[in-house]
Structures are given as structure tokens and as C-alpha cells.
Write a protein that holds these residues in place. Structure first.
Motif, PDB file in Angstrom:
ATOM      1  N   VAL A   1      -5.247   2.379  -2.562  1.00 17.54           N
ATOM      2  CA  VAL A   1      -6.342   2.119  -4.192  1.00 17.54           C
ATOM      3  C   VAL A   1      -6.910   3.582  -4.388  1.00 17.54           C
ATOM      4  CG1 VAL A   1      -8.246   0.565  -4.893  1.00 17.54           C
ATOM      5  CG2 VAL A   1      -6.491  -0.774  -3.312  1.00 17.54           C
TER       6      VAL A   1
ATOM      7  N   GLY B   1       0.909  -1.643   0.320  1.00 21.12           N
ATOM      8  CA  GLY B   1      -0.019  -0.222   0.416  1.00 21.12           C
ATOM      9  C   GLY B   1       0.521   1.610   0.046  1.00 21.12           C
ATOM     10  N   GLN B   2       0.305   2.807  -0.058  1.00 17.24           N
ATOM     11  CA  GLN B   2       0.556   3.642   0.411  1.00 17.24           C
ATOM     12  C   GLN B   2       2.183   3.432   0.943  1.00 17.24           C
ATOM     13  OE1 GLN B   2      -1.561   6.689   1.582  1.00 17.24           O
ATOM     14  NE2 GLN B   2      -1.774   7.639  -0.909  1.00 17.24           N
ATOM     15  N   HIS B   3       2.178   2.884   2.496  1.00 13.18           N
ATOM     16  CA  HIS B   3       3.272   2.762   3.702  1.00 13.18           C
ATOM     17  C   HIS B   3       4.248   1.662   3.213  1.00 13.18           C
ATOM     18  CE1 HIS B   3       0.733  -0.667   4.131  1.00 13.18           C
ATOM     19  NE2 HIS B   3       2.047  -1.983   4.313  1.00 13.18           N
TER      20      HIS B   3
ATOM     21  N   MET C   1      -4.903  -8.386   7.441  1.00  9.67           N
ATOM     22  CA  MET C   1      -5.075  -9.631   6.927  1.00  9.67           C
ATOM     23  C   MET C   1      -3.954 -10.890   6.830  1.00  9.67           C
ATOM     24  SD  MET C   1      -5.237  -9.417   2.247  1.00  9.67           S
ATOM     25  CE  MET C   1      -6.831  -7.937   1.503  1.00  9.67           C
TER      26      MET C   1
ATOM     27  N   GLY D   1       2.713  -8.554  -4.434  1.00  4.47           N
ATOM     28  CA  GLY D   1       2.682  -6.991  -4.031  1.00  4.47           C
ATOM     29  C   GLY D   1       0.961  -7.841  -3.750  1.00  4.47           C
ATOM     30  N   THR D   2       1.820  -8.859  -2.327  1.00  2.00           N
ATOM     31  CA  THR D   2       0.466  -9.231  -1.455  1.00  2.00           C
ATOM     32  C   THR D   2       0.150  -8.583   0.097  1.00  2.00           C
ATOM     33  OG1 THR D   2       1.612 -11.582  -2.359  1.00  2.00           O
ATOM     34  CG2 THR D   2      -0.438 -11.154  -0.471  1.00  2.00           C
ATOM     35  N   MET D   3      -0.632  -8.689   0.319  1.00  2.00           N
ATOM     36  CA  MET D   3      -1.172  -7.772   1.746  1.00  2.00           C
ATOM     37  C   MET D   3      -0.820  -8.656   2.361  1.00  2.00           C
ATOM     38  SD  MET D   3      -3.694  -5.307   0.421  1.00  2.00           S
ATOM     39  CE  MET D   3      -4.828  -4.561   1.679  1.00  2.00           C
TER      40      MET D   3
ATOM     41  N   SER E   1      -8.216   3.692   5.156  1.00  2.00           N
ATOM     42  CA  SER E   1      -8.689   3.176   4.094  1.00  2.00           C
ATOM     43  C   SER E   1      -7.317   2.345   3.315  1.00  2.00           C
ATOM     44  CB  SER E   1      -9.458   4.067   3.369  1.00  2.00           C
ATOM     45  OG  SER E   1      -7.441   4.878   3.298  1.00  2.00           O
ATOM     46  N   LEU E   2      -7.920   1.687   2.180  1.00  2.00           N
ATOM     47  CA  LEU E   2      -7.468   1.143   0.948  1.00  2.00           C
ATOM     48  C   LEU E   2      -6.527   2.802   0.148  1.00  2.00           C
ATOM     49  CD1 LEU E   2      -9.826  -1.883   0.581  1.00  2.00           C
ATOM     50  CD2 LEU E   2      -7.680  -1.957   2.107  1.00  2.00           C
ATOM     51  N   ALA E   3      -5.902   3.787   1.148  1.00  2.00           N
ATOM     52  CA  ALA E   3      -5.768   4.615   0.336  1.00  2.00           C
ATOM     53  C   ALA E   3      -4.743   4.721  -1.142  1.00  2.00           C
ATOM     54  CB  ALA E   3      -4.929   5.110   1.382  1.00  2.00           C
TER      55      ALA E   3
ATOM     56  N   GLY F   1      -0.354  -0.765   6.932  1.00  2.00           N
ATOM     57  CA  GLY F   1      -1.339  -0.270   6.706  1.00  2.00           C
ATOM     58  C   GLY F   1      -2.402  -1.141   7.458  1.00  2.00           C
ATOM     59  N   ASP F   2      -3.551  -0.349   7.597  1.00  2.00           N
ATOM     60  CA  ASP F   2      -4.445  -0.558   8.313  1.00  2.00           C
ATOM     61  C   ASP F   2      -5.631  -1.806   8.133  1.00  2.00           C
ATOM     62  OD1 ASP F   2      -4.895   0.764   7.006  1.00  2.00           O
ATOM     63  OD2 ASP F   2      -7.788   1.625   7.693  1.00  2.00           O
ATOM     64  N   GLY F   3      -5.439  -1.984   6.323  1.00  2.00           N
ATOM     65  CA  GLY F   3      -6.084  -2.465   5.949  1.00  2.00           C
ATOM     66  C   GLY F   3      -4.763  -3.975   5.348  1.00  2.00           C
ATOM     67  N   SER F   4      -3.746  -3.802   5.020  1.00  2.00           N
ATOM     68  CA  SER F   4      -3.077  -4.854   5.126  1.00  2.00           C
ATOM     69  C   SER F   4      -3.071  -5.954   6.369  1.00  2.00           C
ATOM     70  CB  SER F   4      -1.394  -4.761   5.086  1.00  2.00           C
ATOM     71  OG  SER F   4      -1.373  -4.116   3.273  1.00  2.00           O
TER      72      SER F   4
HETATM   73  C1  TPP Z   1      -4.385  -9.766  -1.103  1.00  2.00           C
HETATM   74  C2  TPP Z   1      -4.307  -8.111  -1.435  1.00  2.00           C
HETATM   75  N1  TPP Z   1      -5.199  -7.387  -2.173  1.00  2.00           N
HETATM   76  C3  TPP Z   1      -5.818  -6.995  -2.383  1.00  2.00           C
HETATM   77  C4  TPP Z   1      -4.793  -5.995  -2.866  1.00  2.00           C
HETATM   78  C5  TPP Z   1      -4.529  -4.799  -3.987  1.00  2.00           C
HETATM   79  N2  TPP Z   1      -4.543  -2.978  -3.089  1.00  2.00           N
HETATM   80  C6  TPP Z   1      -2.972  -2.783  -3.191  1.00  2.00           C
HETATM   81  S1  TPP Z   1      -2.643  -1.817  -1.855  1.00  2.00           S
HETATM   82  C7  TPP Z   1      -4.109  -2.195  -1.851  1.00  2.00           C
HETATM   83  C8  TPP Z   1      -4.748  -1.102   0.211  1.00  2.00           C
HETATM   84  C9  TPP Z   1      -3.552  -1.503   0.989  1.00  2.00           C
HETATM   85  O1  TPP Z   1      -4.323  -0.983   2.226  1.00  2.00           O
HETATM   86  P1  TPP Z   1      -3.351  -0.274   3.379  1.00  2.00           P
HETATM   87  O2  TPP Z   1      -2.642  -2.090   3.929  1.00  2.00           O
HETATM   88  O3  TPP Z   1      -4.662  -0.084   4.451  1.00  2.00           O
HETATM   89  O4  TPP Z   1      -2.522   0.475   3.299  1.00  2.00           O
HETATM   90  P2  TPP Z   1      -2.203   1.905   2.684  1.00  2.00           P
HETATM   91  O5  TPP Z   1      -2.390   2.257   0.967  1.00  2.00           O
HETATM   92  O6  TPP Z   1      -4.096   2.625   3.207  1.00  2.00           O
HETATM   93  O7  TPP Z   1      -0.950   2.577   3.266  1.00  2.00           O
HETATM   94  C10 TPP Z   1      -5.000  -2.740  -2.362  1.00  2.00           C
HETATM   95  C11 TPP Z   1      -6.479  -3.069  -1.931  1.00  2.00           C
HETATM   96  C12 TPP Z   1      -3.158  -6.291  -2.837  1.00  2.00           C
HETATM   97  N3  TPP Z   1      -2.044  -5.673  -3.035  1.00  2.00           N
HETATM   98  N4  TPP Z   1      -3.326  -7.992  -1.886  1.00  2.00           N
END
Ligand code: TPP
Ligand code: MG
Lengths: 559, 172
Positions: free
Chosen positions: A474, A389-391, A446, A414-416, A470-472, A440-443
Motif C-alpha cells: 500500500v 502484499g509485496q512479498h 490477520m 487478494g485476501t490478506m 509496514s503495509l508496504a 508479510g508482517d501485516g498479512s
Molecule cells: C484483507 C485485506 N485488507 C486490505 C488489503 C489491502 N492491502 C493489499 S497489500 C496490503 C499490505 C500488506 O502488508 P504486508 O502483509 O505486511 O505485506 P508487504 O506489502 O509489506 O510485503 C494491504 C493492506 C488486502 N489486500 N486484504
């Protein structure tokens, strides 16, 4: 050392191979079909790390392998256990990480019958393994297992899977652990061709504006010393790919940093202006090149890689050189003459000054600033694993890596969810190093269950979680490419991460304003327990520089 | 551009899947693929005809070479070689036109291998051009079914593309 040929079960013979290979750690998750292997593993006194989901066993083995340079080992059961591995295996494959995975399988008599928990894992993983095996004859098991380690760790490394039906694991096996392997279809080329080496030396001599471009291959072959020697001798600046971070110290004056769609401005400009680009263990991935037809337009391109299939795959190559980076650079060094390039280095200095890596200052906590502070406070020497992600990009741009095998991230796939389990493997491989997870909060959500594994193993990981609700990354894509219509990127049900950490017996800290950054980081650095720092940031942050689709590398959006 | 690749592979289950999967996954076009055991029972030979420009053929070859089960690969297109395909053609053949069909069969030195009331099965071997030609000549009568093996090939003269050139096994 080969064992005396004696009868023991296949499972026992496999343990002999693990011992022969010096395996000290296995990451896994049990189930019915793999129990014969677990039974012997328990007896063999090989440490097992029980994860919370099989995907994370592969990520942990990958983190272990990347930080230690050894081969990571995983164990999982048939069916759902095996399919859960898939993302982990694909992640390791894309980053060329040596991992050997053993899976239990239903008994041979039932293979192909859609038996309970049967899945064709060798079929499924053909495209994401370097090689795989279904062992039907127990007498082949010791050889196959040895081959798996050999293939995974030599040439261009990668994951190898060995599927072992339950009856095969239990059957009596007479075959000894082989001392020598006969792989007539597998002969990686390590030594560079002398004629090509001379041609490369000539290109380097004639070039006025060379750039060395180091990737994961430099790290894999432990060529960082030779790379520094070469750069110093011919006074050539060095850029890296994402996987190449740490291959060349970023505090070296010749360092340009990362190239690519989110590369450092100076690195991107240098690649666009150079007259010779020497790729060392890189793939020229689309995230590196930008608009491919305008990539490095003034440069002759030399490409050194151990995998001949990478050469000429993505970019036109003027000088191909197949070989291991260490072997090649070692041979190359005496062939090149010392050079000084005052004009080119002056130009690099100009670029660095005209296009510094910046982020505007706002009142709120800036993640870039936080990572810079972390880089200073750890002197660029901690092991940093990241999520995606951004982080991830901020970590890559702002930390300042100085040592190889310290940036551990899912670069190719690019595996979260990679960061936390990879950190577990890293901490087990290098217990004396600080290991930080930048997530990040999204990753994080997982890979979050692995907090339990980290706690069980007593690992004092430091987790720096950038929470933007957020999934910032994206969201950033939607901002630039989809009319700022933000669909499916907002989290409104995130947990209280500090309390969540506390539930796992970890220390939970929070950063809400800039003054808190340094004290909180300092506190975490001093702590020897598992620590999670939640850092609240704005969802409107962007990763800059950014090269938009169709643009060349030097056409960057800057803050 | 069509190229003929002669590929020695381990005679093991799953090898064909690995090779065929590689082609589809990477978007290469296989024209034909013929496989069978060699003089060494542990080795099979695949003769693969691929269509693509120079860059694609180079990638195909390199990617195939990366497969652990691929022992040796040679592009024999430009080497003098004998290339053969076998075809079986079931063609409509009312008694009135049988004479005409038999003439065509003779010209191509093909054979009639089965006769039914109003159809024949014709067997022919040859290079792709000849097979195409016989198929075209029979088309006016009404072809019911065609089965082709795909090309197999062997270098002319004493040269071989066997194992002797590739040394023995590697490993530690
Ligand atoms: C398993 C997986 N699903 C979907 C994506 C698509 N994707 C790339 S970055 C991202 C957002 C990640 O969110 P977060 O971890 O909160 O990082 P942020 O960008 O907010 O820093 C997503 C959904 C991915 N890379 N890996
Ligand atoms: Mg987020």
C-alpha cells in the motif's frame, strides 16, 4: 454407492454423503445451530480440523483443495459463524476453488424471525458462491448435499454452500443418497467444438509469433502435460497468469513467466509483440492486461475456457473455444503440425537478455534474493502459500515454480491472511511435501491465530515472514499515486515474531543480514517442526517491474 | 437496443432473487421482468426485456446461463413472436369528459373495469407500443396511477421454447 433407504437423521444422512464422496477431512468451528452435524461427524470418524476463525476454515479447505485437486469441506455454525466465512468463500470463488460449506441454521420455524444467531447466509453468499441451498425439507438433504459436491467440483469449480436448519438436521430422513443426479440447468461443456479446434490449429499454423498464455484453468484440469507437449511441438513460448504459476515449469527454456502489472519484463514484451495469443483457462483480468485498449495490439486472440461467460468479457476475442483445457489440448495436439520458430525464439532470447528480471543490490537483506535462494534450495518443488502484499509478488517472480499446485495464493480477491490457513490445508493434503508460507508482517497478523491450529495438527510448516514494519504494498501505491504521503501504513506495535513463534511451541529464527540467509533457510529446511523465520527488510523496497495505471504492459517501471 | 429473453427456470424459492441480483450486481438494465409458472409446475418462465448493446446482451445471457436454476434461455427478439403486456390505468374522469375517454378506450380495444365518482380504471393489453400509445392518449385527462405487468411473449406458429429442446438432466 447408494445406501439402502432407511430412516436416520438428516445429520446422519449428511455423513453418508461425506463418506460417499470420500471426504477425509473437514475444517470447521462449532456452535449451537450446527451441533447435530458435529455430533454425527464425531461418530462418523471423519477427521475434523478445528481452526481459530471460520474464515480460516474456508482458506484451509481451499489450500487443501488446490494442492490435492479434491474438494475441500467446511463446517460452521449459524449467525456469526456463517458471516465469518464470507471472506473465505469470496476468496475461493474468485480463484475457482472447489469447496463445499455446510452451515448450521436456526430451526425452520424461526427462519426469518431475526432469531438468536440467525443470519440469511444463503442471501449473503449468492454473489460469491457457484450455487447455494437452504434445506427446508430433510428428504432433500441427501440429494442437495450430493449436488453440492457435484457442482463445486465440475465445470469451472467454485464454492457451494448448504445451509441446514437445526430441526432439519435432527429430523428423520428416509431419502437414500442418490446415485444419479438430475441437474437440468447445469451441463458444463468439456469437449471443444471440432470446427473451432480446427480453426485454432490453423491459427497456430499461420502464426509467426505465437504466445500460449496459461492460467488457473490449466492447473484445475490437470492439463500441464498436454501444455508442455503442445509448446514443444509448435515451439511456442508460454506465459502464465498468477494462478497459472506452476502450470508450465519456469526452468523450461520456453517459459516466459508471469504476465501482468508486476509481470516479468520478457513475458510482458512477448505478449505485446506476439501475433497470436492463446489464452488457456485465463480471465484476462485487469491485473493482467494493463491498459486494455493497448493490450496485445498485434495479436489475434484465441480464448479457451470452460466458462463461456469469460470469453469476450474483458478482451476482444477472435477465436472463442469453450471446453475443458485438458480435453481441448488433447484434441488439438494431433491437429497441429510441428513447427520451428527460430526468429521468434531468437527475439524472445533478446528480450530476456535486454530486460532481465533484476533488483538492484543493496547492503541490506533483499527479499528477492532470499526467495531466489529458497527456490534454489528447494529446487522449485516446495508448496508455497502466500499472503498478499509485496512479498506475494516477489514469491511469484523469484521463486521459480516447476510444478502445478505448488503456488497457492489468493490471486483474484487478494485476501490478506490467506497464507497460513491455506498452508495448513496444503500440508494436510500433501504431508510428504515441504510447505512454506511466504508472508508479510501485516498479512501474517490477520491469520496468526492459526499457529495454534498448525501446532495442534503437528504440521511442520515453514513460515518466512518479511517484516518491513509496514503495509508496504500500500505504501508503494502511495509512493506512485499519492505524492509519497504515507498514511496508515506504518506499524509501530508489531510483536517480536520470534518469541511469538516460541509461545506456540514453534522454532523462531531471524534473518538480519545477508550472510544469515542461507544458513537460516538451511536450518529450517532440515527441521521437522513448525518454524517461523522473521526476515527484516526495508519498507522502501519496491516491487518491480511495475506497470502504472493507464500504461500498456510493455511500459514498465524497472529498478 | 432492447432484447427479449425468454428464460426457463426452476420453480424454486430464491430464483427470482438470483436473477434480479445478477442484473443489479453486474450493472445491467432490466426494462421489465415477468414471471409465472409454465405448463410444467416445476418450471417457471421469465420474460426479461433488457436494454444494452450486443456485448452486454451476450454477457447477460451467459451469466444467466451460469445460474444453476436457469434451465434454458433464448433471445426471441428476432423470432416472430406475440408479445403482450397488461396495463391498468387509473385516470381522472369528470362526467363531462367520460365520453371522450370511452372513445379512446374503444379505439384501443381496451376496457373500463372500475368506475368511481370522478375516475375510471382502464385495462388494456397489447405490445409495448400500444400500451405506450394508450397511456399517452389518456395523459391529458390526468393519470393518477399506472400498473404494468411487463412483457410476456410466445413464439408464433407451432414452435415452442420449452423443455423438449434441451434434453433431460445431466449429472453423473
Ligand atoms: C484483507 C485485506 N485488507 C486490505 C488489503 C489491502 N492491502 C493489499 S497489500 C496490503 C499490505 C500488506 O502488508 P504486508 O502483509 O505486511 O505485506 P508487504 O506489502 O509489506 O510485503 C494491504 C493492506 C488486502 N489486500 N486484504
Ligand atoms: Mg509488511
Amino acid at each position: 454407492m447408494a445406501q439402502e433407504s432407511k430412516v436416520r437423521t438428516g445429520a446422519r444422512a449428511l455423513m453418508e454423503v461425506l463418506q460417499d464422496e470420500g471426504v477425509e477431512l473437514v475444517f470447521g468451528y462449532p456452535g449451537g445451530a450446527v451441533l447435530p452435524l458435529y455430533h454425527e461427524l464425531g461418530k462418523a470418524n471423519i477427521r475434523h480440523v478445528l481452526v481459530r476463525q471460520e474464515q480460516n476454515a474456508v482458506h484451509a479447505a481451499s489450500g487443501y483443495a488446490r494442492t490435492s485437486g479434491k474438494t475441500g469441506v467446511c463446517l460452521a455454525t449459524s449467525g456469526p459463524g456463517a458471516t465469518n466465512l464470507v471472506t473465505g468463500i469470496a476468496t475461493a470463488y474468485m480463484d475457482s476453488v472447489p469447496v463445499v460449506i455446510f452451515t448450521g441454521q436456526v430451526p425452520t420455524s424461526m427462519v426469518g424471525s431475526d432469531a438468536f444467531q440467525e443470519t440469511d447466509i444463503t442471501g449473503i453468499t449468492i454473489p460469491i458462491t457457484k450455487h447455494n441451498y437452504l434445506v427446508k425439507d430433510v428428504e432433500e438433504l441427501p440429494r442437495v448435499a450430493k449436488e453440492a459436491f457435484y457442482i463445486a467440483s465440475t465445470g469451472r469449480p467454485g464454492p457451494v454452500l448448504v445451509d441446514i436448519p437445526r430441526d432439519v438436521a435432527l429430523a428423520p430422513c428416509q431419502a437414500p443418497v442418490p446415485e444419479r443426479l438430475e441437474l437440468r440447468g447445469y451441463k458444463p461443456t468439456y469437449q471443444g467444438h471440432l470446427g473451432q479446434l480446427r480453426a485454432l490449429a490453423k491459427l497456430l499454423r499461420e502464426a509467426e509469433r505465437p504466445v500460449l498464455f496459461a492460467g488457473g484453468g490449466v492447473v484445475v484440469s490437470r492439463a500441464e502435460g498436454y501444455l508442455q507437449e503442445l509448446a514443444a511441438k509448435i515451439q511456442a513460448p508460454v506465459a502464465t497468469s498468477l494462478t497459472g504459476l506452476g502450470a508450465f515449469p519456469e526452468d523450461n527454456p520456453l517459459s516466459l513467466g508471469m504476465v501482468g502489472l508486476h509481470g516479468k519484463p520478457c513475458a510482458n514484451h512477448a505478449v505485446m509483440e506476439c501475433d497470436l495469443l492463446v489464452g488457456l483457462g485465463v480471465r484476462f483480468d485487469d491485473r493482467v492486461t494493463g491498459a486494455i485498449e493497448r493490450f496485445a495490439p498485434q495479436a489475434q486472440i484465441a480464448h479457451v475456457d470452460i466458462d463461456p461467460a469469460e470469453i469476450g468479457k474483458n478482451v476482444r476475442v477472435d477465436l472463442p473455444l469453450v471446453g475443458d483445457i485438458s480435453c481441448v489440448l488433447k484434441e488439438l495436439l494431433p491437429l497441429v503440425e510441428p513447427a520451428r520458430r527460430p526468429a521468434w525464439l531468437e527475439r524472445i532470447k533478446d528480450l530476456r537478455n535486454s530486460y532481465p528480471l533484476t533488483y538492484g543490490r543493496g547492503g541490506a537483506v533483499r527479499p528477492q534474493w532470499v526467495i531466489e535462494r529458497l527456490g534454489e534450495m528447494t529446487r522449485g518443488q516446495a508448496i508455497i502459500t502466500t499472503d498478499v502484499g509485496q512479498h506475494q509478488m516477489w514469491a511469484a517472480l523469484f521463486y521459480g515454480f516447476t510444478e502445478p499446485r505448488t503456488f497457492i495464493s489468493s490471486c483474484g480477491l487478494g485476501t490478506m491472511g490467506y497464507g497460513l490457513p491455506a498452508a495448513i490445508g496444503a500440508a494436510l493434503a500433501r504431508p510428504q511435501k515441504q510447505v512454506w508460507v511466504i508472508t508479510g508482517d501485516g498479512s501474517f497478523q490477520m491469520g496468526m491465530p492459526e499457529l495454534g491450529t498448525a501446532r495442534e495438527q503437528g504440521l511442520p510448516l515453514k513460515i518466512l515472514l518479511f517484516n518491513n514494519q509496514s503495509l508496504a504494498m500500500v505504501r508503494q501505491l502511495q509512493h506512485f499515486y499519492y505524492d509519497r504521503q504515507y498514511t496508515a501504513v506504518k506499524f509501530s506495535g508489531n510483536p517480536d515474531f520470534v518469541r511469538l513463534a516460541e509461545c506456540y511451541g514453534a522454532e523462531g529464527l531471524r534473518i538480519t543480514k545477508q550472510e544469515e540467509v542461507v544458513p537460516v533457510l538451511a536450518r529450517a529446511l532440515q527441521s521437522d517442526s513448525l518454524t517461523l523465520i522473521e526476515c527484516l527488510i526495508s519498507e522502501e523496497e519496491m516491487v518491480y517491474p511495475m506497470v502504472l495505471n493507464g500504461s500498456a504492459l510493455n511500459e514498465m517501471l524497472l529498478p | 437496443m432492447k432484447r427479449t429473453l425468454s428464460v426457463l427456470v426452476e420453480n424454486r424459492p430464491g430464483v427470482l432473487t438470483r436473477v434480479a441480483g445478477l442484473f443489479s450486481r453486474r450493472g445491467y438494465n432490466i426494462d421489465s421482468l415477468a414471471v409465472g409458472r409454465t405448463e410444467n409446475p416445476s418450471i417457471s418462465r421469465m420474460t426479461i426485456v433488457v436494454d444494452g448493446d450486443e456485448q452486454i446482451i451476450e454477457q447477460v445471457s451467459k451469466q444467466l446461463n451460469k445460474l444453476i436454476d436457469v434451465i434454458k434461455l433464448s433471445d426471441i427478439t428476432d423470432d416472430p413472436h406475440v408479445g403482450r403486456e397488461l396495463v391498468l390505468i387509473k385516470v381522472n374522469a369528470e362526467p363531462a369528459v367520460r365520453g371522450e375517454i370511452m372513445q379512446i378506450v374503444d379505439i384501443f380495444r381496451a376496457r373500463i373495469v372500475d368506475i368511481a365518482r370522478n375516475s375510471l380504471i382502464i385495462e388494456a393489453t397489447g405490445d409495448a407500443d400500444k400500451i405506450d400509445a394508450i397511456e399517452n392518449s389518456l395523459r391529458p385527462f390526468g393519470i393518477r396511477e399506472v400498473v404494468r405487468t411487463g412483457k410476456i411473449a410466445m413464439l408464433r406458429g407451432a414452435k415452442t421454447r420449452g423443455m423438449e429442446a434441451s434434453g433431460d438432466g445431466a449429472g453423473e
